[in-house]
Design an enzyme around this catalytic site. Structure first.
Site, PDB file in Angstrom:
ATOM      1  N   ASP A   1      41.148  35.353  42.121  1.00  0.00           N
ATOM      2  CA  ASP A   1      41.295  36.069  43.403  1.00  0.00           C
ATOM      3  C   ASP A   1      40.324  35.567  44.473  1.00  0.00           C
ATOM      4  OD1 ASP A   1      43.132  37.602  42.102  1.00  0.00           O
ATOM      5  OD2 ASP A   1      41.798  39.298  41.747  1.00  0.00           O
TER       6      ASP A   1
HETATM    7  P1  NAP Z   1      39.933  37.116  38.537  1.00  0.00           P
HETATM    8  O1  NAP Z   1      40.629  37.061  39.832  1.00  0.00           O
HETATM    9  O2  NAP Z   1      39.991  38.361  37.751  1.00  0.00           O
HETATM   10  O3  NAP Z   1      40.485  35.897  37.656  1.00  0.00           O
HETATM   11  C1  NAP Z   1      39.919  35.576  36.427  1.00  0.00           C
HETATM   12  C2  NAP Z   1      40.716  34.420  35.849  1.00  0.00           C
HETATM   13  O4  NAP Z   1      40.002  33.979  34.711  1.00  0.00           O
HETATM   14  C3  NAP Z   1      42.105  34.810  35.375  1.00  0.00           C
HETATM   15  O5  NAP Z   1      43.077  34.340  36.260  1.00  0.00           O
HETATM   16  C4  NAP Z   1      42.227  34.218  33.961  1.00  0.00           C
HETATM   17  O6  NAP Z   1      43.354  33.340  33.927  1.00  0.00           O
HETATM   18  C5  NAP Z   1      40.937  33.423  33.791  1.00  0.00           C
HETATM   19  N1  NAP Z   1      40.336  33.593  32.468  1.00  0.00           N
HETATM   20  C6  NAP Z   1      40.236  34.703  31.717  1.00  0.00           C
HETATM   21  N2  NAP Z   1      39.643  34.445  30.543  1.00  0.00           N
HETATM   22  C7  NAP Z   1      39.350  33.118  30.550  1.00  0.00           C
HETATM   23  C8  NAP Z   1      38.736  32.242  29.624  1.00  0.00           C
HETATM   24  N3  NAP Z   1      38.292  32.672  28.438  1.00  0.00           N
HETATM   25  N4  NAP Z   1      38.592  30.953  29.977  1.00  0.00           N
HETATM   26  C9  NAP Z   1      39.040  30.496  31.155  1.00  0.00           C
HETATM   27  N5  NAP Z   1      39.649  31.276  32.077  1.00  0.00           N
HETATM   28  C10 NAP Z   1      39.789  32.574  31.775  1.00  0.00           C
HETATM   29  O7  NAP Z   1      38.388  36.766  38.695  1.00  0.00           O
HETATM   30  P2  NAP Z   1      37.501  36.509  39.996  1.00  0.00           P
HETATM   31  O8  NAP Z   1      38.028  35.364  40.780  1.00  0.00           O
HETATM   32  O9  NAP Z   1      36.098  36.470  39.492  1.00  0.00           O
HETATM   33  O10 NAP Z   1      37.742  37.777  40.909  1.00  0.00           O
HETATM   34  C11 NAP Z   1      37.226  39.036  40.610  1.00  0.00           C
HETATM   35  C12 NAP Z   1      38.289  40.080  40.827  1.00  0.00           C
HETATM   36  O11 NAP Z   1      37.854  41.286  40.175  1.00  0.00           O
HETATM   37  C13 NAP Z   1      38.487  40.428  42.285  1.00  0.00           C
HETATM   38  O12 NAP Z   1      39.823  40.788  42.521  1.00  0.00           O
HETATM   39  C14 NAP Z   1      37.564  41.630  42.455  1.00  0.00           C
HETATM   40  O13 NAP Z   1      37.907  42.453  43.544  1.00  0.00           O
HETATM   41  C15 NAP Z   1      37.767  42.331  41.140  1.00  0.00           C
HETATM   42  N6  NAP Z   1      36.663  43.208  40.733  1.00  0.00           N
HETATM   43  C16 NAP Z   1      35.404  42.854  41.027  1.00  0.00           C
HETATM   44  C17 NAP Z   1      34.375  43.684  40.671  1.00  0.00           C
HETATM   45  C18 NAP Z   1      32.970  43.299  41.065  1.00  0.00           C
HETATM   46  O14 NAP Z   1      32.173  44.178  41.341  1.00  0.00           O
HETATM   47  N7  NAP Z   1      32.654  42.026  41.100  1.00  0.00           N
HETATM   48  C19 NAP Z   1      34.627  44.881  39.963  1.00  0.00           C
HETATM   49  C20 NAP Z   1      35.956  45.197  39.629  1.00  0.00           C
HETATM   50  C21 NAP Z   1      36.965  44.339  40.038  1.00  0.00           C
HETATM   51  P3  NAP Z   1      44.030  32.974  32.513  1.00  0.00           P
HETATM   52  O15 NAP Z   1      44.456  34.284  31.915  1.00  0.00           O
HETATM   53  O16 NAP Z   1      45.166  32.076  32.853  1.00  0.00           O
HETATM   54  O17 NAP Z   1      42.982  32.311  31.691  1.00  0.00           O
END
Ligand code: NAP
Length: 489
Positions: free
Chosen positions: A410
């Site tokens: 994201d």
């Molecule tokens: P993300 O958008 O959740 O994407 C994580 C990606 O990691 C997934 O697309 C997944 O794809 C891949 N993944 C998962 N396990 C993996 C592994 N073992 N090895 C390699 N890839 C792996 O993560 P982000 O870019 O860090 O964004 C964070 C999101 O979480 C935002 O939408 C944010 O708003 C939300 N959020 C953030 C917080 C905070 O405080 N930081 C709290 C709650 C929610 P695959 O399945 O294809 O591997």
């Protein structure tokens, strides 16, 4: 001769006031040190000592009351010690055994516990039937409302983060429903305030009103949190953090406990600032996060995606980076899932030995809780001067050869810039798409937290390196080592 028993209450009073002062100083000093990742660990330690001082001082209350007014005081002390041992033991065990990826859930639960504790203090005060002045009664009820909302809301937040609740629950008229629950809760609070009035007492008893009040407040927390989806959860968690602090501070006022008042206000203020910063990082207003989803059931339809995914072998991507002049690494949730931070830093050191300029770009909401990526990188030993926040590095992608996205999705999705119907529209993203070449390490075609397709992956300048982040990094390290080049280019 001096009768120590006669001056004990006074000594206890002085001890409580002094301990409050010391604890307040330690809380603020600790908080100040938490503002930088370099000093944060010692800041947490200092604030922890402040909390220990406040807890020990709270036992001085046992000497501050006469045994005639509180005949069960020593039973209460024994109960408090048992609760401390149980709670402390559980926290020690869970703190040591929790996986890095489950930290957000743990934060949500602890947040909820704080709110619940404030609500419980209020319940004791309200059910205890002590004669309260109107101001104290209003403060008690306000703390109870905020604490109970934070408690039940945090439990829902935990369930969402843990995957127990998988989708936001939205229904038509949700906004009206929530407003009604709030109004009923406030109405019952007014009944409690005027419970002694005979006109009211003939319709509803005080204990029943108190039960009703707590049921409504808990329901409000649940109803507020259920519709919050995907990308907005971090802001919601930090709102509950602020709520818990405020509730604890208000109940500290009710108990006239200075340490509780100060700790509550410090947590409340820090939570509020964090909420505003997180909302700013996502380019949303707090009101928009909390209320925008209410009542509407709009399925997001993403437009046609142009281009196709181009896979690449880990070894080839690793070697390409070894020959690049500059690399910016974007870590995300998947890196934490894979526990690949150690291997990542090993790979980075290989690149640096080859003269590649390597930096890390951390998005404020990457991972599942604020600061998760900074902690992860610090755990691997990455020096702080290699880690850059979004606003400090985003303009540099244009002049960078490779953007290496590891388990992030994201936070690098260009749809946030252009697609008005996207749930992350308006959130500033890291400009990985502007680098000459992007490599994305992820296991497959899994979506990110917001559940949307990422247009970056389909770009001409992007290659997908499929696999678990740690396994891929191991292959990259092997490939670069296999080149036999260890000195600067
Ligand atoms: P993300 O958008 O959740 O994407 C994580 C990606 O990691 C997934 O697309 C997944 O794809 C891949 N993944 C998962 N396990 C993996 C592994 N073992 N090895 C390699 N890839 C792996 O993560 P982000 O870019 O860090 O964004 C964070 C999101 O979480 C935002 O939408 C944010 O708003 C939300 N959020 C953030 C917080 C905070 O405080 N930081 C709290 C709650 C929610 P695959 O399945 O294809 O591997």
């Amino acid at each position: 001769m001096l009768d120590i028993n006669s001056i004990l209450p006074e000594l206890a009073q002085i001890g409580i006031a002094l301990a409050g002062l010391v604890a307040a100083f330690l809380f603020m000093f600790g908080l100040h040190r938490m503002s930088s990742p370099v000093t944060a660990p010692s800041g947490i330690f200092v604030a922890g000592i402040g909390m220990a001082v406040a807890i020990v001082a709270s036992f001085l209350y046992a000497f501050n009351v006469s045994s005639t007014t509180q005949p069960h005081i020593w039973i209460n002390v024994a109960l408090a010690l048992t609760a401390l041992a149980l709670g402390g033991g559980l926290a020690w065990w869970s703190g040591r055994s929790v996986a890095m990826t489950s930290l957000p859930q743990m934060v949500a639960i602890y947040n909820g516990m704080g709110g619940g504790a404030a609500g419980a203090i209020a319940a004791v005060e309200l059910f205890g039937g002590k004669t309260h002045g109107i101001t104290v009664l209003i403060v008690t009820l306000l703390g109870a409302l905020i604490g109970a909302v934070s408690f039940s809301g945090s439990l829902i937040a935990w369930a969402k983060l843990d995957g127990v609740i998988k989708k936001p629950l939205r229904f038509k008229g949700q906004q009206v429903f929530n407003a009604t629950v709030l109004l009923v809760t406030l109405g019952v609070a007014v009944l409690i305030i005027y419970a002694n009035d005979e006109n009211i007492a003939q319709f509803i008893s005080l204990p029943l009103s108190i039960y009703l009040f707590f049921v409504c407040a808990l329901l409000l927390g649940i109803a507020m949190t259920l519709p919050i989806g995907g990308a907005d959860m971090p802001v919601m968690i930090s709102i509950f953090n602020a709520f818990t602090g405020l509730a604890v501070g208000l109940e500290g006022y009710v108990l006239q406990n200075p340490a509780l008042m100060i700790a509550g206000m410090v947590v409340g203020a820090a939570g509020l600032l964090l909420t505003l910063l997180m909302a700013k990082a996502m380019n949303r207003s707090v009101g928009n996060v909390v209320f925008s989803n209410f009542g509407e059931i709009t399925e997001h339809k993403q437009g046609e995606i142009e281009g196709e995914l181009s896979p690449m072998q880990p070894g080839d991507a690793g070697i390409a980076m070894r020959y690049a002049s500059s690399v910016i690494i974007i870590p995300g949730y998947g890196l934490a899932m894979a526990q690949g931070q150690g291997k990542l830093f090993e790979f980075v050191k290989l690149l640096q030995a080859g003269g590649v300029e390597v930096r890390f770009a951390v998005h404020p909401v990457a991972g599942r809780m604020p600061g998760q990526m900074d902690v992860l990188l610090a755990e691997a030993g990455v020096p702080y001067d290699m880690i850059f926040q979004l606003e400090d590095i985003n303009d540099d992608f244009k002049s960078t050869e490779v953007a290496l996205v590891i388990g992030a999705n994201d936070v690098v999705n260009p749809a946030a810039r252009t697609d008005k119907s996207s749930p992350i529209f308006g959130m500033p993203i890291l400009n990985a798409d502007q680098a000459k070449q992007a490599f994305v390490i992820k296991r497959g075609e899994g979506k990110g937290y917001a559940g949307i397709v990422n247009t970056l992956f389909y770009g001409d300048n992007c290659n997908m390196v499929y696999g678990d982040a740690q396994a891929v990094l191991i292959k990259m390290i092997e490939a670069v080592r296999g080149l036999g080049l260890t000195t600067t280019k």
